[in-house]
Design an enzyme around this catalytic site. Structure first.
Site, PDB file in Angstrom:
ATOM      1  CB  THR A 110      60.538  31.321  56.950  1.00  0.00           C
ATOM      2  OG1 THR A 110      59.880  31.213  55.673  1.00  0.00           O
ATOM      3  CG2 THR A 110      61.574  30.234  57.060  1.00  0.00           C
ATOM      4  CD  GLU A 148      57.258  23.005  46.299  1.00  0.00           C
ATOM      5  OE1 GLU A 148      58.098  22.113  46.419  1.00  0.00           O
ATOM      6  OE2 GLU A 148      56.537  23.135  45.282  1.00  0.00           O
ATOM      7  CG  LEU A 181      53.475  23.793  47.215  1.00  0.00           C
ATOM      8  CD1 LEU A 181      52.526  24.240  48.283  1.00  0.00           C
ATOM      9  CD2 LEU A 181      53.764  22.308  47.352  1.00  0.00           C
ATOM     10  N   GLY A 183      40.702  41.991  42.727  1.00  0.00           N
ATOM     11  CA  GLY A 183      40.139  41.559  44.007  1.00  0.00           C
ATOM     12  C   GLY A 183      40.477  42.541  45.103  1.00  0.00           C
ATOM     13  CB  CYS A 216      53.506  33.099  50.409  1.00  0.00           C
ATOM     14  SG  CYS A 216      53.296  31.484  51.144  1.00  0.00           S
TER      15      CYS A 216
HETATM   16  C1  UGA Z   1      51.886  31.921  46.540  1.00  0.00           C
HETATM   17  C2  UGA Z   1      52.466  31.619  45.141  1.00  0.00           C
HETATM   18  O1  UGA Z   1      51.448  31.683  44.170  1.00  0.00           O
HETATM   19  C3  UGA Z   1      53.104  30.228  45.105  1.00  0.00           C
HETATM   20  O2  UGA Z   1      53.718  30.013  43.849  1.00  0.00           O
HETATM   21  C4  UGA Z   1      54.154  30.150  46.207  1.00  0.00           C
HETATM   22  O3  UGA Z   1      54.744  28.848  46.260  1.00  0.00           O
HETATM   23  C5  UGA Z   1      53.502  30.439  47.541  1.00  0.00           C
HETATM   24  O4  UGA Z   1      52.919  31.742  47.511  1.00  0.00           O
HETATM   25  C6  UGA Z   1      54.582  30.382  48.599  1.00  0.00           C
HETATM   26  O5  UGA Z   1      55.497  31.223  48.546  1.00  0.00           O
HETATM   27  O6  UGA Z   1      54.613  29.433  49.391  1.00  0.00           O
HETATM   28  P1  UGA Z   1      49.617  31.283  47.813  1.00  0.00           P
HETATM   29  O7  UGA Z   1      50.118  32.072  48.976  1.00  0.00           O
HETATM   30  O8  UGA Z   1      48.994  29.966  48.056  1.00  0.00           O
HETATM   31  O9  UGA Z   1      50.817  31.024  46.760  1.00  0.00           O
HETATM   32  O10 UGA Z   1      48.561  32.231  47.105  1.00  0.00           O
HETATM   33  P2  UGA Z   1      48.284  32.727  45.596  1.00  0.00           P
HETATM   34  O11 UGA Z   1      47.480  31.739  44.859  1.00  0.00           O
HETATM   35  O12 UGA Z   1      49.548  33.179  44.981  1.00  0.00           O
HETATM   36  O13 UGA Z   1      47.377  34.005  45.881  1.00  0.00           O
HETATM   37  C7  UGA Z   1      47.922  35.113  46.599  1.00  0.00           C
HETATM   38  C8  UGA Z   1      46.899  36.204  46.730  1.00  0.00           C
HETATM   39  O14 UGA Z   1      46.690  36.861  45.484  1.00  0.00           O
HETATM   40  C9  UGA Z   1      45.535  35.755  47.215  1.00  0.00           C
HETATM   41  O15 UGA Z   1      45.058  36.665  48.176  1.00  0.00           O
HETATM   42  C10 UGA Z   1      44.675  35.786  45.964  1.00  0.00           C
HETATM   43  O16 UGA Z   1      43.312  36.001  46.209  1.00  0.00           O
HETATM   44  C11 UGA Z   1      45.298  36.964  45.223  1.00  0.00           C
HETATM   45  N1  UGA Z   1      45.055  36.902  43.769  1.00  0.00           N
HETATM   46  C12 UGA Z   1      45.608  35.924  43.020  1.00  0.00           C
HETATM   47  C13 UGA Z   1      44.245  37.874  43.180  1.00  0.00           C
HETATM   48  O17 UGA Z   1      43.718  38.788  43.844  1.00  0.00           O
HETATM   49  N2  UGA Z   1      44.043  37.823  41.827  1.00  0.00           N
HETATM   50  C14 UGA Z   1      44.590  36.856  41.044  1.00  0.00           C
HETATM   51  O18 UGA Z   1      44.370  36.889  39.812  1.00  0.00           O
HETATM   52  C15 UGA Z   1      45.382  35.881  41.654  1.00  0.00           C
END
Ligand code: UGA
Length: 448
Positions: free
Chosen positions: A86, A151, A153, A256, A263
């Site tokens: 989506t 979800e 994940l 960062g 997402c």
């Molecule tokens: C995110 C959510 O964490 C999941 O729970 C959710 O299921 C998913 O979106 C979704 O909606 O499908 P994701 O997109 O894989 O997961 O990425 P994240 O791990 O959440 O990281 C998002 C961003 O935040 C990245 O750019 C990451 O580098 C940044 N980030 C994360 C930071 O800059 N600092 C942090 O401490 C953590």
């Protein structure tokens, strides 16, 4: 019990593989025949740690199948899960439901015998109700149960997140749907994983509220990092201390270049627009979006300062293209934004990423794509780190020094410790700390 999962993106393929691992008979459906043929030969459409092995195992053991033909599997499955993408509709900023409605067009004739239709894709608030009406419009005789089951994940940690989840959220008003979902999640219920049964709208809101909170947390620590830089503070110690308060928690407190991916940016935008539409603006989230959008520009300023304002003609090594480590996903990656800015200012860029190179080569002309991190550093005037890959954390700093023309490291993920960089006498810029050894930098030419 037979399950059909429609969509073989991150959510569909990971959920399908994990439900098969839990003992269900799962068929993953995708309209892209080419993708299905590749999956049948165990070729994944994206990189996700440990997915390939688990998928192979379940295919071998006969619990996981792939097809592009919806009819047979939809007719014989008790549960059908929609997990198609989506994405953001860039014209409106809203979440596009094009693929969901296209799936419903094909699926409606098979929704008989109280089959359970589950929505795992992230959809705007109120979508489940609209879907119900749409199906009855397509098929007046349809007899089905409907539930939202968001979800949570993360890419790069998806198997672990699915198998060791924090909570399960089910949004439905149907008792039959509730009992079928309790069968689907039986193993997790036995383990005592918190299980929240609620209304469809609340389930949809929970998904958005979760992603919005994560975006808020990342932006909060990024602002704290900015403040530390001005106050002689140390963000590493600050984040550690904050995280030790169990009410706050350590997760998502790593500063960062801003949050990216497919997402968080899209979901925060959808939530913000929806909230305005229903006249309950989420001003906090609006600020987060604004701040995050400006983050790459702030990163550029740090790089410019490190190069004393002069990027033209400079050769810069760039490590990290993907939006975070452990994925090959470049969608909404802050790295690409920063790279484009550096390129437009006349820098020569030598880039490397463990998994993002192939896709990046198609969209980033004019860069040198190195074979390994050290080759990217060869004769470079400085090194910029944009993604927190383990491979970068394990770099041999003596070799880094040998390869770089100038020992300048700009670490926008704080992967190195200050002590480490001090002892190796690097000029070291990181987030949430004053630069190290700024004065030891060799004199540079005046800005062109
Ligand atoms: C995110 C959510 O964490 C999941 O729970 C959710 O299921 C998913 O979106 C979704 O909606 O499908 P994701 O997109 O894989 O997961 O990425 P994240 O791990 O959440 O990281 C998002 C961003 O935040 C990245 O750019 C990451 O580098 C940044 N980030 C994360 C930071 O800059 N600092 C942090 O401490 C953590």
């Amino acid at each position: 019990m037979k399950i059909t999962i429609i969509g073989t993106g991150y959510v569909g393929l990971v959920s399908g593989t994990c439900f098969a691992e839990l003992g269900f008979d799962v068929t993953c459906v995708d309209k892209d025949e080419n993708k299905i043929q590749k999956l049948k030969k165990s070729t994944l459409p994206f990189f996700e740690p440990n997915l390939s092995e688990l998928l192979d195992k379940n295919v071998r053991e006969g619990r996981l199948h792939f097809t592009s033909l919806l009819k047979n599997t939809a007719e014989t499955s008790k549960i059908i899960i929609i997990a198609v993408g989506t994405p953001c509709d860039f014209e409106t900023g809203r979440t596009s439901l094009k693929d969901i409605y296209s799936v419903l067009d094909s699926l409606a004739p098979y929704l008989r015998n109280n089959k359970l239709l589950v929505l795992k894709s992230t959809v705007p608030i109120g979508t489940l109700k609209k879907i119900e009406q749409y199906i009855y419009m397509l098929n007046k005789q349809a007899k089905f149960e409907l539930a939202s089951n968001p979800e949570f994940l993360r890419e790069g940690n998806a198997i672990q997140d699915f198998m060791k989840l924090d909570r399960i959220v089910v949004g439905t008003e149907s008792l039959k749907a509730k009992s079928l979902l309790r069968i689907l999640y039986h193993n997790f219920l036995l383990e005592g994983i918190p299980y929240i049964e609620t209304t469809p709208e609340t389930a949809e809101l929970i998904k958005y509220a979760s992603n919005a909170f994560l975006g808020l947390k990342v932006s909060y620590i990024n602002q704290m990092a900015d403040l530390c830089e001005k106050s002689n503070g140390n963000i590493r110690e600050l984040a550690q201390a904050l995280g030790l308060d169990h009410r706050i928690g350590r997760g998502f407190l790593d500063p960062g270049p801003g949050f990216g991916g497919s997402c968080l940016p899209k979901d925060l935008l959808e939530l913000s627009i929806y909230a305005k539409e229903v006249e309950k603006p989420l001003t906090l989230i609006d600020e987060v979006l604004k701040f995050n959008n400006l983050r790459p520009q702030k990163m550029l300023k740090i790089i410019q300062t490190a190069f004393e304002g002069n990027l033209k003609g400079k050769t810069i090594a760039i490590l990290g293209l993907t939006f975070k480590a452990n994925t090959d996903d470049l969608r909404d990656s802050p790295s690409l934004n920063i790279i484009n800015k550096l390129y437009n200012l006349g820098a020569t860029l030598q880039v490397y990423d463990p998994k993002g190179m192939e896709s990046a080569q198609k969209i980033l002309p004019g860069l040198y794509f190195a074979k390994n991190p050290y080759e990217a550093m060869k004769n470079a005037d400085g090194l910029v780190i944009l993604t927190e890959w383990e491979e970068f954390k394990d770099l041999d700093l003596e070799r880094v020094k040998q390869f770089l023309k100038t020992p300048l490291v700009i670490d926008l993920r704080n992967i190195f410790s200050l002590d480490q960089m001090k002892s190796k006498e690097f000029t070291y810029y990181s987030l949430g700390h004053r630069p190290l050894n700024e004065k030891t930098k060799p004199k540079r030419q005046a800005a062109a």
